[in-house]
Design a protein around this motif. Structure first.
Motif, PDB file in Angstrom:
ATOM      1  N   MET A 125       1.952 -34.979 -35.966  1.00  0.00           N
ATOM      2  CA  MET A 125       0.751 -35.798 -36.029  1.00  0.00           C
ATOM      3  C   MET A 125       1.132 -37.266 -35.839  1.00  0.00           C
ATOM      4  SD  MET A 125      -2.193 -35.871 -38.988  1.00  0.00           S
ATOM      5  CE  MET A 125      -1.062 -36.497 -40.224  1.00  0.00           C
ATOM      6  N   ALA A 126       0.460 -37.921 -34.945  1.00  0.00           N
ATOM      7  CA  ALA A 126       0.775 -39.311 -34.640  1.00  0.00           C
ATOM      8  C   ALA A 126       0.254 -40.230 -35.732  1.00  0.00           C
ATOM      9  CB  ALA A 126       0.167 -39.694 -33.291  1.00  0.00           C
ATOM     10  N   LYS A 127       0.802 -41.437 -35.795  1.00  0.00           N
ATOM     11  CA  LYS A 127       0.356 -42.426 -36.760  1.00  0.00           C
ATOM     12  C   LYS A 127      -1.033 -42.928 -36.376  1.00  0.00           C
ATOM     13  CE  LYS A 127       4.970 -44.140 -37.943  1.00  0.00           C
ATOM     14  NZ  LYS A 127       5.832 -45.346 -38.005  1.00  0.00           N
ATOM     15  N   PRO A 128      -1.823 -43.291 -37.378  1.00  0.00           N
ATOM     16  CA  PRO A 128      -3.155 -43.813 -37.052  1.00  0.00           C
ATOM     17  C   PRO A 128      -3.048 -45.139 -36.303  1.00  0.00           C
ATOM     18  CG  PRO A 128      -2.681 -44.047 -39.395  1.00  0.00           C
ATOM     19  CD  PRO A 128      -1.588 -43.203 -38.820  1.00  0.00           C
ATOM     20  N   LYS A 129      -3.835 -45.270 -35.283  1.00  0.00           N
ATOM     21  CA  LYS A 129      -3.838 -46.488 -34.494  1.00  0.00           C
ATOM     22  C   LYS A 129      -4.688 -47.544 -35.179  1.00  0.00           C
ATOM     23  CE  LYS A 129      -3.215 -44.171 -30.039  1.00  0.00           C
ATOM     24  NZ  LYS A 129      -3.792 -43.965 -28.682  1.00  0.00           N
ATOM     25  N   LYS A 130      -4.157 -48.748 -35.237  1.00  0.00           N
ATOM     26  CA  LYS A 130      -4.891 -49.847 -35.840  1.00  0.00           C
ATOM     27  C   LYS A 130      -5.591 -50.660 -34.755  1.00  0.00           C
ATOM     28  CE  LYS A 130      -1.977 -50.382 -39.940  1.00  0.00           C
ATOM     29  NZ  LYS A 130      -1.165 -51.322 -40.744  1.00  0.00           N
ATOM     30  N   HIS A 131      -6.788 -51.097 -35.071  1.00  0.00           N
ATOM     31  CA  HIS A 131      -7.512 -51.974 -34.168  1.00  0.00           C
ATOM     32  C   HIS A 131      -8.291 -52.978 -35.007  1.00  0.00           C
ATOM     33  CE1 HIS A 131     -10.022 -48.336 -34.830  1.00  0.00           C
ATOM     34  NE2 HIS A 131     -10.958 -49.241 -35.084  1.00  0.00           N
ATOM     35  N   TYR A 132      -8.927 -53.895 -34.338  1.00  0.00           N
ATOM     36  CA  TYR A 132      -9.615 -54.987 -35.018  1.00  0.00           C
ATOM     37  C   TYR A 132     -11.083 -54.975 -34.606  1.00  0.00           C
ATOM     38  CZ  TYR A 132      -4.901 -56.527 -36.064  1.00  0.00           C
ATOM     39  OH  TYR A 132      -3.618 -56.589 -36.522  1.00  0.00           O
ATOM     40  N   VAL A 133     -11.947 -55.047 -35.616  1.00  0.00           N
ATOM     41  CA  VAL A 133     -13.390 -54.949 -35.409  1.00  0.00           C
ATOM     42  C   VAL A 133     -14.029 -56.281 -35.762  1.00  0.00           C
ATOM     43  CG1 VAL A 133     -15.499 -53.712 -36.049  1.00  0.00           C
ATOM     44  CG2 VAL A 133     -13.322 -52.502 -35.963  1.00  0.00           C
ATOM     45  N   CYS A 134     -14.988 -56.704 -34.927  1.00  0.00           N
ATOM     46  CA  CYS A 134     -15.699 -57.961 -35.153  1.00  0.00           C
ATOM     47  C   CYS A 134     -16.811 -57.737 -36.173  1.00  0.00           C
ATOM     48  CB  CYS A 134     -16.268 -58.488 -33.841  1.00  0.00           C
ATOM     49  SG  CYS A 134     -17.269 -59.982 -34.031  1.00  0.00           S
ATOM     50  N   SER A 160     -13.747 -63.717 -36.846  1.00  0.00           N
ATOM     51  CA  SER A 160     -14.602 -62.592 -37.241  1.00  0.00           C
ATOM     52  C   SER A 160     -13.913 -61.250 -37.055  1.00  0.00           C
ATOM     53  CB  SER A 160     -15.901 -62.610 -36.426  1.00  0.00           C
ATOM     54  OG  SER A 160     -15.624 -62.490 -35.036  1.00  0.00           O
ATOM     55  N   LEU A 161     -12.689 -61.208 -36.512  1.00  0.00           N
ATOM     56  CA  LEU A 161     -11.974 -59.950 -36.298  1.00  0.00           C
ATOM     57  C   LEU A 161     -11.172 -59.593 -37.545  1.00  0.00           C
ATOM     58  CD1 LEU A 161     -10.648 -60.345 -32.646  1.00  0.00           C
ATOM     59  CD2 LEU A 161     -12.602 -59.028 -33.429  1.00  0.00           C
ATOM     60  N   ILE A 166     -26.058 -59.916 -42.781  1.00  0.00           N
ATOM     61  CA  ILE A 166     -25.516 -58.958 -43.737  1.00  0.00           C
ATOM     62  C   ILE A 166     -24.014 -58.792 -43.498  1.00  0.00           C
ATOM     63  CG2 ILE A 166     -25.616 -56.565 -44.509  1.00  0.00           C
ATOM     64  CD1 ILE A 166     -28.553 -56.564 -43.850  1.00  0.00           C
ATOM     65  N   ALA A 167     -23.244 -58.878 -44.569  1.00  0.00           N
ATOM     66  CA  ALA A 167     -21.794 -58.787 -44.463  1.00  0.00           C
ATOM     67  C   ALA A 167     -21.384 -57.363 -44.107  1.00  0.00           C
ATOM     68  CB  ALA A 167     -21.142 -59.215 -45.774  1.00  0.00           C
ATOM     69  N   GLY A 168     -20.221 -57.260 -43.477  1.00  0.00           N
ATOM     70  CA  GLY A 168     -19.721 -55.951 -43.075  1.00  0.00           C
ATOM     71  C   GLY A 168     -19.935 -55.700 -41.595  1.00  0.00           C
ATOM     72  N   PRO A 169     -19.668 -54.495 -41.150  1.00  0.00           N
ATOM     73  CA  PRO A 169     -19.802 -54.201 -39.718  1.00  0.00           C
ATOM     74  C   PRO A 169     -21.258 -54.193 -39.283  1.00  0.00           C
ATOM     75  CG  PRO A 169     -19.350 -52.193 -40.948  1.00  0.00           C
ATOM     76  CD  PRO A 169     -19.223 -53.325 -41.931  1.00  0.00           C
ATOM     77  N   ARG A 170     -21.472 -54.621 -38.050  1.00  0.00           N
ATOM     78  CA  ARG A 170     -22.827 -54.645 -37.505  1.00  0.00           C
ATOM     79  C   ARG A 170     -23.400 -53.242 -37.364  1.00  0.00           C
ATOM     80  NH1 ARG A 170     -26.200 -59.057 -37.253  1.00  0.00           N
ATOM     81  NH2 ARG A 170     -27.809 -58.752 -35.673  1.00  0.00           N
ATOM     82  N   VAL A 171     -22.508 -52.266 -37.247  1.00  0.00           N
ATOM     83  CA  VAL A 171     -22.968 -50.886 -37.097  1.00  0.00           C
ATOM     84  C   VAL A 171     -23.704 -50.409 -38.345  1.00  0.00           C
ATOM     85  CG1 VAL A 171     -20.880 -49.812 -38.009  1.00  0.00           C
ATOM     86  CG2 VAL A 171     -22.226 -48.612 -36.301  1.00  0.00           C
ATOM     87  N   LEU A 172     -23.507 -51.068 -39.486  1.00  0.00           N
ATOM     88  CA  LEU A 172     -24.211 -50.681 -40.709  1.00  0.00           C
ATOM     89  C   LEU A 172     -25.722 -50.785 -40.526  1.00  0.00           C
ATOM     90  CD1 LEU A 172     -24.111 -49.889 -43.698  1.00  0.00           C
ATOM     91  CD2 LEU A 172     -23.870 -52.311 -44.264  1.00  0.00           C
TER      92      LEU A 172
END
Length: 455
Positions: free
Chosen positions: A1-10, A32-33, A222-228
């Motif tokens: 199993m590969a390591k989880p890939k990290k990315h940055y979300v705005c 904002s990232l 609203i704080a947090g991801p825009r997808v909320l």
């Protein structure tokens, strides 16, 4: 199993970047990232044509009953929701700290509990005893509301899923919740998204109405991801100045109703009280006409609200740069009105400081306020008041033309109901006066001549 890939979300727009940057490449917001540990990536390939289940398709014109609504017992709250709480819906309520989010939800929870509905209030910021103290202060100490202080989503869902699910579940707040399926501290992008997703899935499958309290950033979003905001069915914004007692509940998104209705509340010692006639709150009682003050019939959905617009101009004797200060209106639109008054009407504001205020802490975004703002500025500059019983509305173009606006009949009817006798409106307005004396103006220059005694 590969390591989880990290990315940055705005945090602002929700875009994903493979590495951190100071500025978001999509929305151009700075800092904002934030780091987000993505889902675990498996090395083996997945065959998307195997292992799935068939999705049941039904025709669009199927005779399906509409989802039932429950009244909160607070008429202004129901108005902002579009008629009440829909069973199985997820509602996000955001607002500044101390604005009254928890108070409003606690009052609604108590009313629903007294009607025999099961209500669960989960606090991630306060202990249960603190919530009880607030309920007693509001006179709600005897309400049969179930309380708990928890931050683990797994513990909350295990507790609620063991028996009959509650009719209403309040999570205060979503930024304090923690899911053990995702690494990271509470409040991070991944934790807020995962916690909200699990809670919403529970609400949809068990038919529980879910309220999520959300923190806001310094710019009011609203704080947090825009997808909320995309995950929930309704997004409510609780607005107002903490120094004022009035609060406005506004629907930003609503899958079960309109997004143009508002609820108006007043903060008192016993909690939030409904304001059935908000126009009476935002108008000051005047025995005589005052310079720099006009009345504008704003429109919030189907509800007209009369607000007072105040302007003040101060002449500068030195060569200092004049100040422009705006409270409750768009500063860019004020600059446009000042430019039109100078270019089309021959009035000079270049050596005067200009202050504009909407009384009562109300915020106006209606373009129909242009005419009332322009009249207030002219009155303040010339020291000539408008008649105390007059209202004004109309949109001002860059050419100085006064253009008609929507729902003029509703605005005029509300002004007549509150005792106003005159309305200064666009000349092309088609609606009748409804008992008011209408004075039409085709251009802003004609209004200035009327106010300065040219006619």
């Amino acid at each position: 199993m590969a390591k989880p890939k990290k990315h940055y979300v705005c945090n602002a727009c929700g875009s994903v970047s493979p590495r951190w940057q100071g500025q978001c490449p999509d929305c151009k917001e700075w800092n904002s990232l934030v780091e987000d540990a993505g889902e675990t990536v498996f090395a083996q390939k997945h065959d998307l044509h195997r292992g799935g289940r068939r999705v049941e398709l039904s025709p669009l014109d199927s005779d399906v009953p509409l989802p039932p609504r429950r009244s909160t017992g607070i008429a202004e709250f129901d108005l902002a929701l579009g008629g009440g709480i829909v069973t199985g819906s997820a509602i996000l309520l955001g607002g500044d700290p101390g604005i009254g989010k928890s108070t409003l939800l606690l009052q609604a929870a108590a009313k629903l509990a007294h009607e025999g509905l099961s209500v669960a209030y989960i606090s991630g910021e306060e202990a249960s005893d603190q919530v009880r103290l607030r309920a007693r202060r509001l006179g709600l100490g005897k309400a049969p509301v179930m309380l708990a202080a928890a931050t683990s989503v797994r513990d909350i869902l295990t507790t609620l899923g063991g028996g009959e699910p509650p009719a209403l579940l309040i999570i205060d707040s979503i930024q304090t919740m923690h899911s053990d399926l995702i690494e990271g501290a509470p409040g991070t992008v991944s934790q807020v998204r995962a916690s909200a997703q699990e809670l919403i899935r529970f609400a949809k499958t068990r038919g529980t109405a879910l309220f999520l309290v959300g923190h806001v950033t310094k710019d009011g979003s609203i704080a947090g991801p825009r997808v909320l905001e995309h995950m929930v069915d309704c997004v409510l914004s609780f607005e107002g100045e903490r120094s004022h007692q009035y609060r406005i509940l506004r629907a930003i998104k609503n899958r079960f109703g309109g997004t143009d209705e508002i609820g108006v509340f007043a903060m008192a010692e016993e909690g939030l009280s409904e304001v059935a006639n908000p126009s009476a709150l935002f108008l000051t009682d005047r025995s005589e006409a005052l310079t720099g003050a006009t009345v504008f019939p704003a429109l919030e959905g189907t509800r007209p609200v009369l607000v007072e617009i105040q302007a003040l101009t101060v002449r500068l004797s030195s060569g200092a740069t004049p100040r422009r200060s705006v409270v409750g209106w768009d500063g860019g639109r004020l600059a446009m009105i000042l430019a039109v008054l100078e270019a089309r009407c021959g009035l000079s504001f270049s050596t005067a400081e200009v202050y504009l205020n909407v009384a009562g802490g109300y915020r106006v975004s209606d373009p129909a306020a242009d005419l009332a703002v322009a009249a207030a500025l002219v009155s303040a500059l010339s020291e000539r008041p408008l008649p105390g019983g007059a209202v004004l509305f109309g949109e001002v173009s860059l050419s100085g033309e006064i253009r008609p606006v929507a729902h003029g009949a509703l605005r005029l009817r509300e002004a007549a109901k509150l005792g106003f006798g005159q309305a200064l409106v666009p000349a092309s307005l088609k609606e009748k006066g409804d008992g008011l004396k209408l004075t039409g103006f085709a251009t802003l220059g004609r209004l200035v001549e009327h106010m300065l005694g040219g006619e």
